[in-house]
Design a protein around this motif. Structure first.
Motif, PDB file in Angstrom:
ATOM      1  N   THR A   1      -0.677  -2.393  38.084  1.00 25.79           N
ATOM      2  CA  THR A   1      -0.541  -3.281  36.929  1.00 25.79           C
ATOM      3  C   THR A   1       0.635  -4.218  37.168  1.00 25.79           C
ATOM      4  OG1 THR A   1       0.971  -1.819  35.772  1.00 25.79           O
ATOM      5  CG2 THR A   1      -1.403  -1.464  35.384  1.00 25.79           C
TER       6      THR A   1
ATOM      7  N   SER B   1     -10.959   0.315  43.874  1.00 23.46           N
ATOM      8  CA  SER B   1     -11.397   0.279  42.486  1.00 23.46           C
ATOM      9  C   SER B   1     -10.269  -0.300  41.644  1.00 23.46           C
ATOM     10  CB  SER B   1     -11.767   1.684  42.013  1.00 23.46           C
ATOM     11  OG  SER B   1     -10.616   2.489  41.978  1.00 23.46           O
ATOM     12  N   PHE B   2     -10.584  -0.662  40.426  1.00 23.34           N
ATOM     13  CA  PHE B   2      -9.574  -1.233  39.550  1.00 23.34           C
ATOM     14  C   PHE B   2      -8.443  -0.247  39.277  1.00 23.34           C
ATOM     15  CE2 PHE B   2     -13.046  -4.175  38.435  1.00 23.34           C
ATOM     16  CZ  PHE B   2     -12.362  -5.358  38.671  1.00 23.34           C
ATOM     17  N   LYS B   3      -8.726   1.031  39.351  1.00 22.38           N
ATOM     18  CA  LYS B   3      -7.670   2.005  39.107  1.00 22.38           C
ATOM     19  C   LYS B   3      -6.656   2.018  40.249  1.00 22.38           C
ATOM     20  CE  LYS B   3     -10.356   5.799  40.972  1.00 22.38           C
ATOM     21  NZ  LYS B   3     -11.078   7.002  40.717  1.00 22.38           N
ATOM     22  N   ASP B   4      -7.025   1.523  41.436  1.00 20.03           N
ATOM     23  CA  ASP B   4      -6.117   1.474  42.576  1.00 20.03           C
ATOM     24  C   ASP B   4      -5.220   0.247  42.567  1.00 20.03           C
ATOM     25  OD1 ASP B   4      -7.276   3.815  43.504  1.00 20.03           O
ATOM     26  OD2 ASP B   4      -8.713   2.761  44.779  1.00 20.03           O
TER      27      ASP B   4
END
Length: 72
Positions: free
Chosen positions: A44, A38-41
């Motif tokens: 940044t 997922s994008f949270k994984d």
């Protein structure tokens, strides 16, 4: 005809073997979905900079050496 009605009609027309194959496809799709990050994984850019800041090596030099060793 709505999509759900089309699916129900197609399911009713399938025999046992076709339903078993369809169910296997559904299970594989569920496995694939659960394995997707997922994008949270995804780290940044700031996190990547922090992780790589401690490296004393030149990454571009290392990549060039690796390519030379691979004969590229």
């Amino acid at each position: 005809m709505k999509l759900i009605e089309k699916i129900e009609k197609a399911l009713k027309a399938m025999d046992h073997d076709e339903l078993a194959i369809l169910y296997e496809h559904i299970r594989l799709m569920e496995k694939m979905k659960s394995r997707r990050p997922s994008f949270k994984d995804v780290p940044t850019l700031e996190q990547i900079h922090k992780m790589t800041a401690s490296s004393k090596d030149s990454w571009s030099d290392s990549a060039a050496i690796d390519r030379e060793e691979l004969g590229r």
